[in-house]
Scaffold this active site. Sequence first.
Site, PDB file in Angstrom:
ATOM      1  N   ASP A 155       5.465  -5.268  -4.924  1.00  0.00           N
ATOM      2  CA  ASP A 155       4.200  -5.739  -5.494  1.00  0.00           C
ATOM      3  C   ASP A 155       4.344  -6.165  -6.967  1.00  0.00           C
ATOM      4  O   ASP A 155       5.076  -5.549  -7.726  1.00  0.00           O
ATOM      5  CB  ASP A 155       3.211  -4.554  -5.395  1.00  0.00           C
ATOM      6  N   LYS A 195       8.078  -7.615   3.449  1.00  0.00           N
ATOM      7  CA  LYS A 195       7.353  -6.360   3.676  1.00  0.00           C
ATOM      8  C   LYS A 195       5.880  -6.750   3.732  1.00  0.00           C
ATOM      9  O   LYS A 195       5.318  -7.209   2.729  1.00  0.00           O
ATOM     10  CB  LYS A 195       7.634  -5.388   2.533  1.00  0.00           C
ATOM     11  N   TRP A 196       5.282  -6.578   4.896  1.00  0.00           N
ATOM     12  CA  TRP A 196       3.893  -7.014   5.122  1.00  0.00           C
ATOM     13  C   TRP A 196       2.997  -5.795   4.983  1.00  0.00           C
ATOM     14  O   TRP A 196       2.959  -4.948   5.867  1.00  0.00           O
ATOM     15  CB  TRP A 196       3.770  -7.646   6.510  1.00  0.00           C
ATOM     16  N   ASN A 200      -3.276  -2.361   2.365  1.00  0.00           N
ATOM     17  CA  ASN A 200      -3.474  -1.123   1.612  1.00  0.00           C
ATOM     18  C   ASN A 200      -4.885  -0.592   1.492  1.00  0.00           C
ATOM     19  O   ASN A 200      -5.270  -0.052   0.456  1.00  0.00           O
ATOM     20  CB  ASN A 200      -2.879  -1.294   0.209  1.00  0.00           C
ATOM     21  N   CYS A 213       3.874  -2.343   7.018  1.00  0.00           N
ATOM     22  CA  CYS A 213       3.528  -1.311   6.041  1.00  0.00           C
ATOM     23  C   CYS A 213       2.010  -1.288   5.925  1.00  0.00           C
ATOM     24  O   CYS A 213       1.354  -2.322   6.049  1.00  0.00           O
ATOM     25  CB  CYS A 213       4.142  -1.675   4.685  1.00  0.00           C
ATOM     26  N   GLY A 239       0.005   1.123   3.261  1.00  0.00           N
ATOM     27  CA  GLY A 239      -0.010   2.322   2.417  1.00  0.00           C
ATOM     28  C   GLY A 239       0.980   3.323   2.986  1.00  0.00           C
ATOM     29  O   GLY A 239       0.637   4.472   3.241  1.00  0.00           O
ATOM     30  N   ASP A 287       2.395   1.424  14.830  1.00  0.00           N
ATOM     31  CA  ASP A 287       1.998   1.440  16.233  1.00  0.00           C
ATOM     32  C   ASP A 287       2.860   0.459  17.005  1.00  0.00           C
ATOM     33  O   ASP A 287       3.533  -0.392  16.423  1.00  0.00           O
ATOM     34  CB  ASP A 287       0.507   1.097  16.370  1.00  0.00           C
ATOM     35  N   GLU A 298      25.982  10.694  -8.741  1.00  0.00           N
ATOM     36  CA  GLU A 298      25.030  10.151  -7.756  1.00  0.00           C
ATOM     37  C   GLU A 298      25.514   8.806  -7.205  1.00  0.00           C
ATOM     38  O   GLU A 298      25.361   8.508  -6.027  1.00  0.00           O
ATOM     39  CB  GLU A 298      23.640   9.999  -8.391  1.00  0.00           C
TER      40      GLU A 298
HETATM   41  C1  GLA Z   1       1.778   0.395  -0.652  1.00  0.00           C
HETATM   42  C2  GLA Z   1       3.149   0.533  -0.056  1.00  0.00           C
HETATM   43  C3  GLA Z   1       4.150   0.823  -1.135  1.00  0.00           C
HETATM   44  C4  GLA Z   1       4.128  -0.290  -2.147  1.00  0.00           C
HETATM   45  C5  GLA Z   1       2.735  -0.449  -2.700  1.00  0.00           C
HETATM   46  C6  GLA Z   1       2.632  -1.666  -3.596  1.00  0.00           C
HETATM   47  O1  GLA Z   1       1.292   1.604  -1.116  1.00  0.00           O
HETATM   48  O2  GLA Z   1       3.174   1.520   0.928  1.00  0.00           O
HETATM   49  O3  GLA Z   1       5.439   0.969  -0.595  1.00  0.00           O
HETATM   50  O4  GLA Z   1       4.563  -1.478  -1.546  1.00  0.00           O
HETATM   51  O5  GLA Z   1       1.779  -0.586  -1.679  1.00  0.00           O
HETATM   52  O6  GLA Z   1       1.373  -1.837  -4.107  1.00  0.00           O
END
Ligand code: GLA
Length: 733
Positions: free
Chosen positions: A367, A476-477, A480, A526, A528, A534, A614
């Site tokens: 984002d 990544k779609w 939110n 995705c 949130g 699903d 690491e």
């Molecule tokens: C959601 C996604 C996170 C990230 C944020 C960006 O919460 O699950 O991985 O991409 O939005 O705003």
Amino acid sequence: MAIIIEDSVFTLQTKNSTYQMKADDKGILLHTYYGKRTDATDYSYLVSMADRGFSGNIYEAREDRTYSLDFLPQEFPVCGSGDYRVNCLHADLGEGVNDCLMFFDSYRTYHGKYALEGLPAMFSTEEEAVDTLEIVLKDNQEAFYLHLLYGVFEEHDIITRAAVIENRTDREIRLHKVLSGCLDMDHDGMDLIHFYGKHAGERQMERVSLFHGITELRSTRGTSSHQHNPFVILADQKASEDMGECFGFSLLYSGGFHMQAEVDQFHQTRLVMGIDDCDFTWSLLPGETFVAPELAMGYSGEGLAKLSHCYHDSFHGHLIRSFWKEKRRPILVNNWEATYFDFNADKLLQIAREAADLELDMLVLDDGWFGKRDNDDAGLGDWFVNEKKLGGTIQELADKVNGMGLMFGLWFEPEMISEDSDLYRQHPDWAMVVPGRNPIRGRAQLVLDMGREEVLSYIKERLFAILDAANIQYIKWDMNRSVAAAYSALLPRERQGEQRHRYVLGLYHVLEALLERYPNLLLEGCSGGGGRFDAGMLYYAPQIWCSDNTDAVERLHIQYGTSFGYPMSSVAAHVSVCPNHQNGRVTPFKTRGVCAMQGAFGYELDLSKLSEEEKAEAKEQVRTFKKHYKLFQFGDYYRLTSPLLNRDFTAWEYVDKTGKEAILSVVYTDLHGNPAANTVKFRGLCPQVIYQMWRDKEPAGEYTGAALMNGGVLLPVPVENYDSCQIYIRQKE
Ligand code: GLA
């Protein structure tokens, strides 16, 4: 053919299960059997009839008071038939006819799998053919038809079903509820296993005994939701991971859903599932059809692990379509938890350089790269690259990333609109807001009307413009917030109840168009985190961000729950920084890798801030995932312990399909002074085979499969909090 039809008895055979229906002498489609594979005997002899007080009799039963739909097992119970249990269909046929009664009309069978217009559906392949049965029912008075579709996935013990309503009358029919399917059982004593949750805590497994009355789960949020998942299991009370009967129900739908399980007055169990009917209406005009989404039913007579394998394998083979499905999934680094909105090209390229050093495959820019989007108050909808922030075009950035030997991926949240956006200023009515009322905001954003043609055209135009401009191999779609007012400026008042479903159809339309134009694109779903995890989404996106909670220990629970109904290759999981951003917990870097390798593996932190130690560990993790990706992506997955029952450690295992190699992972979740010895048993090995073992890459002896499955393996004693271990075994050459 897997479908046998004799004297109105329809028997569907899979490798280990039999499913049977019968159109009885009145024309009612009874459900007569579902369980262990048997012959095609007409099992309606098990249906008991009696004059039961206060259970009404349909007119077609004439003088027979023992015939009542109030207790008969049925394939698709409808409202208004004198069956007072939960049902699948409520239709208003007009002119005061608020009920319908559906009778057998005709059937057909064919090789191949039915498809559903505009909706995801499992499909047959050249290697594994599938058969379809279509049974048509008709209302006893009106030209109102119901097509029940069954797809028989013989090899996988999966039977899919869907329902298509057809209006052949000359007037409008209003649908108030159309669920996808029902399963009637002649007994009680079943447990319901379901997966509840919250944002940052999705798919927590819970097992409850059904009681006399109704147990229900639903999402009214416009998405399948974090709170409940459209996958449930009915399990015999004695069923465990490796024994007992269990029945799975997975709805291929990404919007709101409804599941009800009822134990009735005669101790019979009924489960129905489909689109959420709360506020749902659909006007079906003469000549139109309505398609209810697909429900994939699975059967295992050998416990829950086997049931999961049925879903994992059938979804892998017959639902996921991606170019990527047989390939090793790219190991990516996503900048979200590394930078949030605070990045520029230098920062991104710094992360990319480290990623290239560690031999990762992809940088994903999350984002904040578009419009006026330096926080989450503004910018959604303005899908124009912020070249000032990126110090150049998206193509230049992608080229630089590609130049380091990495692929480039990008985040989008196309279904949304910020009030502070040019798009909103131009098209306020594109947002789902009731005119004259204040909207319910979620994360300070509104939801676009995905039922509207011009909205979909705009989203496609913007996505295509950006994807055409640069070499972008992954999206990544995201989505939110929950849908609150499902209002469309285009629909008349009496059709507003259609909006939630129209939204989902619009979403599927855009996803389909996207994949059609860019068939090699890797799509990650995705919402949130895992708020839209699903089987419907899997048709478009072979992997889904499982949760915004990246803490390794909480992920043990989330990924455990997710594993019951979804292939592990679909579970996107990343190594993130500690203290963890969601709960502050500190876990070893190694353990974070072990947990993330449970699914589609990646990183979500500022790689340039890793210590040398690491970095060495990360290199090792990348090597391990690349070396064993076939096991992780295509192996049989076993839950060896439950994080709910075993407080000390959680263990899981992948075995390749031939049983020649396996990886067992353990994460300790508690520490004790003077600790007891812990053992865990492998599953799915070949008893006679001799396996060589490596514990965290150190040789650890040779054992027979029989010893490892019956005796087990002794686990090392943990030396720090949340310690972990990976045990690899391979057939001795
Ligand atoms: C959601 C996604 C996170 C990230 C944020 C960006 O919460 O699950 O991985 O991409 O939005 O705003």
